[in-house]
Design a protein around this motif. Structure first.
Motif, PDB file in Angstrom:
ATOM      1  N   SER A  67       0.835  -1.202   0.000  1.00  0.00           N
ATOM      2  CA  SER A  67       0.000   0.000   0.000  1.00  0.00           C
ATOM      3  C   SER A  67       0.869   1.251   0.000  1.00  0.00           C
ATOM      4  CB  SER A  67      -0.928   0.003   1.225  1.00  0.00           C
ATOM      5  OG  SER A  67      -1.584   1.252   1.361  1.00  0.00           O
ATOM      6  N   TRP A 322      -5.656 -11.149   3.623  1.00  0.00           N
ATOM      7  CA  TRP A 322      -6.696 -10.199   4.019  1.00  0.00           C
ATOM      8  C   TRP A 322      -6.153  -9.102   4.937  1.00  0.00           C
ATOM      9  CZ3 TRP A 322      -8.281  -9.488   9.109  1.00  0.00           C
ATOM     10  CH2 TRP A 322      -7.836 -10.432  10.025  1.00  0.00           C
ATOM     11  N   ARG A 325      -5.063  -5.749   3.159  1.00  0.00           N
ATOM     12  CA  ARG A 325      -6.100  -4.881   2.606  1.00  0.00           C
ATOM     13  C   ARG A 325      -6.447  -3.818   3.650  1.00  0.00           C
ATOM     14  NH1 ARG A 325      -8.340 -10.161   1.300  1.00  0.00           N
ATOM     15  NH2 ARG A 325      -7.764 -10.708  -0.847  1.00  0.00           N
ATOM     16  N   PRO A 326      -7.142  -2.752   3.255  1.00  0.00           N
ATOM     17  CA  PRO A 326      -7.408  -1.634   4.182  1.00  0.00           C
ATOM     18  C   PRO A 326      -7.989  -2.056   5.526  1.00  0.00           C
ATOM     19  CG  PRO A 326      -7.985  -0.975   1.965  1.00  0.00           C
ATOM     20  CD  PRO A 326      -7.603  -2.426   1.884  1.00  0.00           C
ATOM     21  N   LEU A 327      -9.002  -2.924   5.528  1.00  0.00           N
ATOM     22  CA  LEU A 327      -9.603  -3.324   6.798  1.00  0.00           C
ATOM     23  C   LEU A 327      -8.617  -4.114   7.656  1.00  0.00           C
ATOM     24  CD1 LEU A 327     -13.263  -4.319   5.812  1.00  0.00           C
ATOM     25  CD2 LEU A 327     -12.469  -2.260   7.008  1.00  0.00           C
ATOM     26  N   GLY A 328      -7.816  -4.952   7.021  1.00  0.00           N
ATOM     27  CA  GLY A 328      -6.807  -5.702   7.755  1.00  0.00           C
ATOM     28  C   GLY A 328      -5.745  -4.794   8.336  1.00  0.00           C
ATOM     29  N   GLU A 329      -5.346  -3.774   7.580  1.00  0.00           N
ATOM     30  CA  GLU A 329      -4.347  -2.826   8.073  1.00  0.00           C
ATOM     31  C   GLU A 329      -4.889  -2.033   9.261  1.00  0.00           C
ATOM     32  OE1 GLU A 329      -3.737  -0.696   4.501  1.00  0.00           O
ATOM     33  OE2 GLU A 329      -2.448  -2.230   3.584  1.00  0.00           O
ATOM     34  N   ILE A 330      -6.161  -1.670   9.196  1.00  0.00           N
ATOM     35  CA  ILE A 330      -6.777  -0.950  10.318  1.00  0.00           C
ATOM     36  C   ILE A 330      -6.824  -1.854  11.550  1.00  0.00           C
ATOM     37  CG2 ILE A 330      -8.926   0.070  11.168  1.00  0.00           C
ATOM     38  CD1 ILE A 330      -9.452   1.031   8.296  1.00  0.00           C
ATOM     39  N   LEU A 331      -7.169  -3.121  11.352  1.00  0.00           N
ATOM     40  CA  LEU A 331      -7.227  -4.059  12.471  1.00  0.00           C
ATOM     41  C   LEU A 331      -5.852  -4.220  13.114  1.00  0.00           C
ATOM     42  CD1 LEU A 331      -8.700  -6.159  14.200  1.00  0.00           C
ATOM     43  CD2 LEU A 331      -8.177  -7.855  12.432  1.00  0.00           C
ATOM     44  N   THR A 333      -3.440  -2.111  13.126  1.00  0.00           N
ATOM     45  CA  THR A 333      -3.136  -0.858  13.815  1.00  0.00           C
ATOM     46  C   THR A 333      -3.792  -0.803  15.186  1.00  0.00           C
ATOM     47  OG1 THR A 333      -2.957   0.289  11.677  1.00  0.00           O
ATOM     48  CG2 THR A 333      -3.270   1.654  13.645  1.00  0.00           C
TER      49      THR A 333
END
Length: 370
Positions: A67, A322, A325-331, A333
């Motif tokens: 990313s 997974w 991906r954006p949701l995985g990166e947020i999780l 974090t």
């Protein structure tokens, strides 16, 4: 272990701890129970938020390659999270001298944890990652322990910076020379020690009124667009600049650049880091928050979270598609911030105090710390 001070109010002048923390590190509290001792919530809030950013940055490391947005955010975080921590370390080192009690605290609060964790991390890799050839060396800081090594050296040199006439220019000169000296090698991670030195010396030169400037409302308002612009710039600079510059652990030649880029990058990165650090300090709450007391345990969070980061790396937990991906990166974090928060709590500090804040009265002469 630490009782946070009451909410300071808008018109109260900056309150400083009545004495330097036991080991001089920004993550360790002063002895409790001293009459009249007060702590400023700002410093504990800043230390906690900085250590959360450190943990998040480490968690982003295996994810950022997929990313460009995350790579840009990663570079911006690395531009100021350690400088912010080191400047506070320097600020709280202003009173350091060669007095026996302070040397004793330096040994028990910095040198001993360095030896313990410099041994523990390689052993952890040897048995968890099945790397029987992993060596243990106290001369080559491993992963997070470079900061303890650097802090020990910086604090020992504090009396020198307090007597010379131009400490900050001299520190800059040393940092610039380090960037053009690949022969320094990896012993004691001296590249980082020397390249981060200006931030520590800057902290030594700061006074309480300088932090008071960060209370101005206009600076807090300006900090938001500055960070937004920095994130955009970080996104733009990803394909044009190596993130390794922000680690301050290699010379210009080792990064494949001409020697003259080293001194220029020292000045450029210091300017960027200083602006972002000032904006970070401006956004740090001045009042007592739910996490204020955790600021007294940031050294615990710093040293212990590395085992979990390395465990995830050795076990391949962050290789799942997974998570990239954006949701995985947020999780990832959120989990990183939560974990390091838990590691700063009093129960964890009580368990690990024997290795991070050992008293070791048996190791010193009686009356030597009087």
């Amino acid at each position: 272990m630490f009782d946070a001070a009451p909410s300071p109010g808008q018109n109260r002048k900056l309150l400083l701890p009545a004495q330097t923390p036991r080991d001089g590190t920004p993550g360790t509290p002063s002895p409790a129970g001293r009459p009249g001792k007060q702590r400023d919530a700002f410093f504990d809030n800043a230390k906690y938020l900085a250590i959360v950013l450190v943990a998040i940055g480490h968690a982003w490391e295996p994810l950022k390659g997929d990313s460009r947005v995350l790579q840009g955010a990663y570079m911006i975080v690395y531009a100021f999270h350690m400088p912010a921590f080191i400047i506070i370390s320097g600020f709280f080192s202003r009173s350091f001298d060669m007095r026996p009690d302070r040397l004793q605290r330096l040994i028990t609060g910095v040198a001993v944890p360095y030896v313990v964790f410099e041994t523990a991390y390689p052993l952890f890799k040897r048995y968890v990652d099945h790397s029987p050839d992993q060596e243990i060396s106290l001369l080559d800081p491993w992963y997070l322990t470079w900061f303890l090594c650097a802090l020990f050296i910086w604090r020992l040199t504090t009396p020198i910076w307090k007597v010379i006439r131009w400490p900050l220019p001299v520190a800059f000169g040393i940092a610039m020379l380090a960037t053009v000296s690949p022969s320094i090698g990896d012993d004691l991670d001296l590249q980082r020690v020397l390249q981060f030195l200006p931030y520590f010396v800057l902290g030594l030169c700061l006074k309480p009124e300088h932090f008071e400037l960060m209370r101005h409302r206009w600076l807090r308002i300006a900090a938001v667009p500055v960070f937004a612009a920095a994130l955009v710039f970080g996104w733009w600079v990803v394909p044009r600049m190596r993130a390794a510059w922000f680690y301050h652990r290699d010379s210009a030649q080792e990064l494949g650049m001409p020697w003259w880029c080293g001194p220029l990058m020292v000045l450029a990165l210091f300017g960027c880091s200083l602006v972002l650090t000032a904006c970070f300090y401006a956004l740090v709450p001045r009042r007592t928050m739910w996490f204020t007391a955790l600021g007294a345990g940031t050294l615990y969070g710093y040293l212990l979270h590395g085992f979990l980061v390395k465990l995830a790396d050795y076990q391949g937990w962050l290789e799942a598609a997974w998570l990239h991906r954006p949701l995985g990166e947020i999780l990832v974090t959120v989990v990183a911030g939560t974990v390091v928060t838990l590691l700063c709590t009093p129960p964890v500090r009580r368990v690990f105090r024997c290795v991070i804040e050992p008293r070791m009265q048996w190791a010193f002469r009686r009356g030597g710390a009087a």
